[in-house]
Design an enzyme around this catalytic site. Structure first.
Site, mmCIF file in Angstrom:
data_model
loop_
_atom_site.group_PDB
_atom_site.id
_atom_site.type_symbol
_atom_site.label_atom_id
_atom_site.label_comp_id
_atom_site.label_asym_id
_atom_site.label_seq_id
_atom_site.Cartn_x
_atom_site.Cartn_y
_atom_site.Cartn_z
ATOM 1 N N LYS A 277 0.840 -1.198 0.000
ATOM 2 C CA LYS A 277 0.000 0.000 0.000
ATOM 3 C C LYS A 277 0.879 1.254 0.000
ATOM 4 O O LYS A 277 1.975 1.241 0.569
ATOM 5 C CB LYS A 277 -0.862 0.040 1.270
ATOM 6 C CG LYS A 277 -1.936 -1.024 1.395
ATOM 7 C CD LYS A 277 -2.661 -0.869 2.723
ATOM 8 C CE LYS A 277 -3.733 -1.916 2.923
ATOM 9 N NZ LYS A 277 -4.898 -1.700 2.042
ATOM 10 N N ARG B 62 -9.846 -11.865 3.015
ATOM 11 C CA ARG B 62 -10.669 -13.002 2.598
ATOM 12 C C ARG B 62 -9.909 -14.319 2.760
ATOM 13 O O ARG B 62 -10.532 -15.369 2.935
ATOM 14 C CB ARG B 62 -11.148 -12.796 1.163
ATOM 15 C CG ARG B 62 -10.064 -12.756 0.119
ATOM 16 C CD ARG B 62 -10.496 -12.080 -1.164
ATOM 17 N NE ARG B 62 -10.616 -10.633 -1.009
ATOM 18 C CZ ARG B 62 -10.952 -9.808 -1.990
ATOM 19 N NH1 ARG B 62 -11.216 -10.277 -3.196
ATOM 20 N NH2 ARG B 62 -11.024 -8.508 -1.778
#
Length: 425
Positions: free
Chosen positions: A204, A278
């Site tokens: 990021k 996830r």
């Protein structure tokens, strides 16, 4: 303490007719007339707190349960403890306010903590301590740490967290008020507990990483929801599963192109290491299905796509069970925690194809491409035994504020706690 009262009349004189607040000696009056009175009360409380008020006493007429709670939401601060004296109302409502505040204050404490202080084992320990303080010996737990995860087949949580010097953890906590060790599990809660998310090798930028201590908001929310439900009289057995890890970069980090084989046999190609939530939730959903609970609820700060779709005032809801989806939205309105359904169909499961595995964990596109929130939810649905369990996924778009706004301090909001607790009850 600052005395705060309500008025349905517009403000007068120098304050102007549209002012939220007027002052008289030692008393503040909130003028809530107009559209969305609960939002106006919350905005007024935020103004008072941002001006330096840390102690308030709610006095006079008109302080219903919902209005008092709206004031608390605006008055709660990021890092400064605040003192709030509720107005005199029904004793049962007073107990409910106190219980709800305790659950929300706990979420603020753990979510707003620095990532240095709130690491996977610490988060699990805080959850155990919090729920044990409410339920005592009705709570038991199992903790799997580091390589123990591989011994039990929890490949997703181990892979995401193995590059950190602080090991990944799976906590399974069993709230069983029945006294019967063979009692059926009525519901199972699963929470994403990424205590810091660098993005891994899909790194990021700084602006996107600076608030990533919030990425354990799902784990915090389901823990607090269970605590709040217990305080409201929950008498059914519920299991809580928290999948906790730091998603870091190191020589032993999981990589783009890796293929993970899950305990249920499903293979997953990693095409984005920043779609890690996830991957850990998949473990938790498999474990939840193993309990044969008729209801499985998971919560996570899962996708930016959900925030783009519903903003930060709503949480996003996903389920292939229309009745359950409608019930969750009804309850969100009842407890004033807005939530909105987004599309999820069986065919969404094919939207992240892989040449090398049964599925990929995302698409190799910014944000996972179009429909990213639905595709993420569809990925999760692959790990639920839909034949025996009804399942709903909360993508917690509203649980954290990167910066203060007109109604919320920066940090955790607690939105989602009461909604999930209501589903348990």
């Amino acid at each position: 303490m600052l005395k705060v009262q309500l008025s349905a009349e517009p403000s007068q004189g120098v304050w102007g007719s549209n002012a939220l607040i007027s002052y008289q000696d030692e008393t503040v009056t909130i003028h809530y007339s107009g559209d969305f009175p609960l939002r106006r009360i919350q905005q007024a409380a935020r103004q008072l707190q941002s001006q330096g008020a840390t102690q308030a006493s709610l006095e006079g007429e008109g302080w219903s349960y919902e209005r008092q709670w709206s004031f608390y939401c605006g008055f709660a601060a990021t890092a400064v403890p605040v003192e709030l004296k509720w107005a005199s109302i029904d004793e049962d409502e007073l107990e409910l306010l106190n219980a709800r505040r305790r659950s929300n204050d706990w979420v603020r404490k753990v979510v707003n903590a620095t990532p240095e202080d709130m690491y996977p084992e610490k988060l699990a320990g805080e959850a155990i301590e919090y729920l044990s303080s409410i339920a005592g010996d009705k709570v038991s737990h199992e903790l799997l740490v580091g390589e123990q995860l591989l011994d039990h087949g929890w490949i997703g949580t181990h892979s995401v967290g193995r590059a950190s010097s602080r090991p990944p953890v799976m906590l399974t906590l069993d709230y069983n008020p029945t006294g019967d060790v063979d009692a059926p599990v009525a519901a199972c809660l699963v929470g994403k507990g990424i205590t810091f998310d660098s993005g891994g090798y899909s790194l990021k930028p700084s602006a996107g990483m600076v608030t990533m201590k919030c990425d354990m908001g799902g784990a915090a929310t389901v823990t607090a929801a269970l605590g709040y439900a217990i305080e409201q009289g929950l008498r059914q057995r519920v299991k809580l599963i928290l999948c906790c890890a730091e998603n870091m970069v190191a020589g032993n980090a999981y990589k783009l192109g890796d293929v993970l084989t899950y305990k249920n046999g499903l293979t997953v190609e990693v095409v984005n290491t920043d779609a890690e939530g996830r991957l850990v939730l998949a473990d938790g959903l498999i474990a939840a299905s193993e309990t044969q609970a008729p209801l499985i609820i998971d919560a996570a700060t899962l996708t930016g796509a959900a925030m783009m779709a519903v903003g930060t005032d709503y949480n996003a809801l996903f389920s292939m069970d229309r009745e359950l989806l409608f019930k969750a939205q009804q309850l969100s309105e009842l407890v004033n925690e807005p939530a909105w359904p987004l599309p999820l169909e069986k065919w969404h499961q094919s939207n992240c194809p892989s040449h090398y595995a049964d599925t990929a964990n995302s698409r190799a596109q910014k944000g996972g491409g179009m429909g990213g929130a639905s595709n993420a939810a569809a990925f999760l649905s692959r790990f639920v035994d839909a034949e025996q369990s009804r399942w709903i996924h909360f993508d917690l778009a509203a649980c954290f504020r990167d910066a203060p706004d007109s109604r919320w301090a920066a940090g955790a909001t607690g939105l989602g706690i009461a909604n999930i607790a209501a589903m348990l009850l």
